[in-house]
Enzyme design. Sequence first.
Site, PDB file in Angstrom:
ATOM      1  CD  GLU A  94      -3.088  -0.793   0.158  1.00  0.00           C
ATOM      2  OE1 GLU A  94      -3.147   0.336  -0.386  1.00  0.00           O
ATOM      3  OE2 GLU A  94      -3.847  -1.729  -0.150  1.00  0.00           O
ATOM      4  CB  SER A 364     -50.857 -22.886  42.905  1.00  0.00           C
ATOM      5  OG  SER A 364     -52.265 -23.026  42.951  1.00  0.00           O
TER       6      SER A 364
END
Length: 689
Positions: A94, A364
């Site tokens: 690069e 319950s």
Amino acid sequence: MEVVVNRQDRRKRRLVRLFLRLLLISLVFAAACAVGLLSYTKMQGPPPLNVTQTTVYYGADQSIIGEHHQGENRHWLPISSIDTEVIEATLAVEDRKFYSHFGFDPTRIGAAVLANLKTGSKSQGASTITQQYARNLYLSHDKTWKRKWNELLYSLRLEMNYDKDQILEGYLNTVYYGHGAYGIEAAAQHYFGKTAEQLNLAEASMLAGIPKGPSYYSPLFDLERAKKRQGVVLQSMVATGYLNQIEADEAHLEELTFVQNELDQPSTIGPYFQDTVEKELIQTIGIDQALFEAGGLKIYTTLDPQMQKEAEKWVASEMPDSELQTALVAIDPRTGDVKALVGGKDYTESPYNRATEAKRQPGSSFKPFLYYAALENGYTAATTLLSEETTFTIDEGRGSWSPSNFNDNYADDFITLLQATAFSDNIYAVKTHLLLGTDKLVEVAERVGVESKLKNHPSLALGTSGVSPFEMARAYSAFANGGKRVEPRLIRKIVDSEGEVLFEAEPEMTQVLDPKLAFIMTDLMTGMFDPYLNAHTSVTGGSVSHLVSRPIAGKSGSTSSDSWMVGFTPQLVTSVWVGYDKGNLQKPAEGQIAKRIWAQFTEGALKGQLKKEFPVPAGVVGVKMNPENGLLATEDCPTHRVSYFVEGTEPTKPCPPPAADGQPETEVIDEATKEKENLINRLFRWLGN
């Protein structure tokens, strides 16, 4: 002739001098422009380097369970943690002059301009790493002269205010490698399943070639083309002296193994849990929304990935292919850590989190809070009340109410609190609720962590006020841990991208119940799994008791629209709800699913862990009690179960021998008188301790 020659010489000298002057002026002007440009960029100050990053969620075992990002999957690494060969490969292909230029390379720019003029296009680029970094941070990728000029200005600002390693680090953490992976760490994880520090030469050179065209050079799209690009990278490394030819050839011939071939594969470990964490981050802890969206956070959670998978496994296995939904929450009662959370059958179909958001009637499963209040007010496991069809006068005599037992099954006789809990007798519960005063149940439920608004009504004994599965798991933890209210903990620690700890939570527990009574209530709840207690009806957990091979306690609950199972071991409390988002349960079999999910999850989640007994606290004694009448078992009346009492409240009267007709001798006593005597006597005994 001599005059003409002299004139020509003088003219040439004047032109040379003019040229030199113009050149000098141009150089001075260029230098002035350069100084002015550099001064301008220096005065502009350092450009911000804020980059959205990926936030990572970690489970209790430090494994990654999920990620959050705004379309850019990026994990920031310091340059010291990036493999050297990645850096060398990137520089070689690069920007070979990176460490010697000032942000741009005039030679490359000139060559690119000439090439573009010849072709009449803008296809040739000459961007340095600094320019690419500037573009990634601040600009679009449009190929215009204006963008190029702005790119140059930002590049100069970067070079004037940051050192080369900072720029290179930023570039490697922002460059796009395809498939949603921004930065070298995300790319290394995506393509090879390893960190950027672990990459070898072949892998590093493959990744370094991708940014030139992420969709074109991705090895997941076209491996042959990617290998050619890798060859270019390796030859660039040879040309710059990073490698010799033999090393380059060996790396190019090395066969690579790619671990992921799908795009942006989402995490599937606890998506409902992750949503709950995100909500707590912002609404409870107070993490700024902007900070969360910027990302880069490391969020260490309490989720146990194996328990979560176990929960999802049994939900998938037990839930039918219908609109029936479910929720599950598992908490470690010793710390409050949320170990598993399921908010529905399928997150992709419905992200609505029923575990935390849905308020459903617990039925319950709410009775343990009532019976704990009863223990505080003189009840024991031996307390008896008459179980028969009953109409209650309520609302100060203005109304009546006739609750019923499941399948209208009544003992038509006195039953003990132990039996009432195991059989889930509704008549016993309502009588207790009214005898105590309805405020007692509300107070205990709120004390252990139920935060939903409860209706102070006789029907609350049967669980008619909506609560969430999350609340029920939290509230039951107080029975499992010796009476301590826990603060549920989902997040252990939050660390930002700079390594600073933003938040850290330690377990929070407060003693709210008497440890002796919490244990006795726990022991009563083990009865629902004990078939030995079967009498006029069966215990409610008998159908799943064989699925769990360790000491367990709990309580099931059901209404016309909801089915619950909340149970625990000393290490884990789990709350499971099953029902429809709208409407009632449609088949009797649907009422059993919550129990099966709970039992199989509990067994699987704790596989390999110690099978712990519930510890008996000091001041509690166990006696062999006849479960039907609450009296001491004898040779003549041998049916018994070891039940626990606060010392001094245990039964002392022996069970009488059977009468001549084969039935035990019992006193015939008016129920109201018996209830009053039982409560008053036990209340005095309790106050005397």
